[in-house]
Design a protein around this motif. Sequence first.
Motif, PDB file in Angstrom:
ATOM      1  N   MET A  98      -3.858  57.733   3.096  1.00 39.49           N
ATOM      2  CA  MET A  98      -4.568  57.639   4.373  1.00 39.49           C
ATOM      3  C   MET A  98      -4.481  58.949   5.138  1.00 39.49           C
ATOM      4  N   THR A  99      -3.305  59.576   5.118  1.00 34.60           N
ATOM      5  CA  THR A  99      -3.144  60.864   5.789  1.00 34.60           C
ATOM      6  C   THR A  99      -4.006  61.927   5.126  1.00 34.60           C
ATOM      7  N   GLN A 102      -7.696  61.478   6.215  1.00 36.87           N
ATOM      8  CA  GLN A 102      -7.974  61.992   7.555  1.00 36.87           C
ATOM      9  C   GLN A 102      -7.909  63.516   7.586  1.00 36.87           C
ATOM     10  N   HIS A 303      -2.342  52.515  12.648  1.00 31.22           N
ATOM     11  CA  HIS A 303      -1.768  53.838  12.421  1.00 31.22           C
ATOM     12  C   HIS A 303      -1.902  54.161  10.939  1.00 31.22           C
ATOM     13  N   ARG A 304      -2.082  55.431  10.629  1.00 27.10           N
ATOM     14  CA  ARG A 304      -2.316  55.821   9.234  1.00 27.10           C
ATOM     15  C   ARG A 304      -1.138  55.479   8.323  1.00 27.10           C
ATOM     16  N   ARG A 305       0.075  55.290   8.878  1.00 32.27           N
ATOM     17  CA  ARG A 305       1.234  55.001   8.048  1.00 32.27           C
ATOM     18  C   ARG A 305       1.497  53.502   7.886  1.00 32.27           C
ATOM     19  N   ARG A 324      -9.227  50.782  10.141  1.00 32.28           N
ATOM     20  CA  ARG A 324      -8.544  51.956   9.590  1.00 32.28           C
ATOM     21  C   ARG A 324      -9.333  53.200   9.987  1.00 32.28           C
ATOM     22  N   ASP A 326     -10.838  56.898  10.264  1.00 32.39           N
ATOM     23  CA  ASP A 326     -10.923  57.997   9.311  1.00 32.39           C
ATOM     24  C   ASP A 326     -10.686  59.337   9.977  1.00 32.39           C
TER      25      ASP A 326
END
Length: 405
Positions: A98-99, A102, A303-305, A324, A326
Amino acid sequence: MNRKRDDTVSAADGARGPVPEAGRGGPAQEAAADPDSRRAARRTRRGEPRQHSDATGATLAFVESPVQLLNVLEWAHLHQAAQAGRLTVVVLSPHDPMTRGQLRRMAELARDEGWTVRWEEARGGAAAPLRTIGGLTPLLRRARRIVIGDPFSRYVQLLLTLTRARDLVVVDDGTATMEFISQLARGEQLVRWHRSGGSRSPRDLVFAPFSAAARRRLTPVPDSDRRTVGVFSSMPVEPPPGVPVTANEFAWTRARFGPPRLTRGTDIVGTSLVETGVVDPDHYLAAVRALARTHGATRYFAHRRESAEKLHALAAATGLEIVRPDLPLELIARRGPIGRTILSFPSTVVHTLPLALAGTGVKVAVCDVDPAWLTTKASPRAQGFLSGVTGTARDVQRLTFAGSC
């Protein structure tokens, strides 16, 4: 691709889709999705030169998260890369998919602004660190200014020992900047706020000399014209003498995006407090459920985590639509659509969203973390730090514990 009807997670544009699973997709798929790889291949086929530029006097920025890259863009917009005419952003790519996603989107925005982006697979195997450091050393030696997003990063601390740059600039890595400034002022070892005390690991001991060298490099020398250390921040910080702070007011974000269309609903912003071991997951779920019920929230911006399992549990227990994003939430909110009220637990966004959404009519509210929610593994500093994040936030409504929020 067929999608199940019970999918609980949507993309930032509202299209429904499954929760992404960590680690899905092999190196070939990731390379194909990497904008750097695609552009480099096209340039090679056309006979065009590579984009990287290593001339003396350039500004080098090192980032490991989308928020860090956003704040580098804000710094560059305000200073026009400090009149240097050129900025190279080095992305030290993490593992988290995910990180990475982005960061790729943010890298595209950086290129659109005319800056050079160098994507480094800094963690892609045992040999990756040596390969990355070897490739970056010539740039570090010639750079006149270094911009960093995470002074706690071991990678960044190691790279700082290799540079002769006169000017150092630290841009926000969220609320961690507040702890960095506090530790710098007290002359303490650089340790992330959520890490519990106790004995140091073998890796900590091996890396200790580099960490100490980086801390000295980030400490200003009184009455010296050989080195400057500055901070570019939207956080309420009190730096030590000799460290100037420039306010980040998200001017680039407001100029580039929006104003957003507002919905009639309320949105909740997720945090990684469970993933960092600070808050118990059951208490967190109960708190989100109470917020959604009390304030009529309909969407939860993850949150991305946050893990897929956690988000599925939240959706099942609360009925919230899980989104989620982007891009960093400051850009998502500014682009819209966004709720007229945004609810958050103590996190970076309670400081940044009021700036990014200034003049839009959106209200940001923060709900305190009850001490009973903390895990036994939480750092002794956790409660005080989270209270400080909430108490210093400007232009937000402060809510009590979620049981009565």
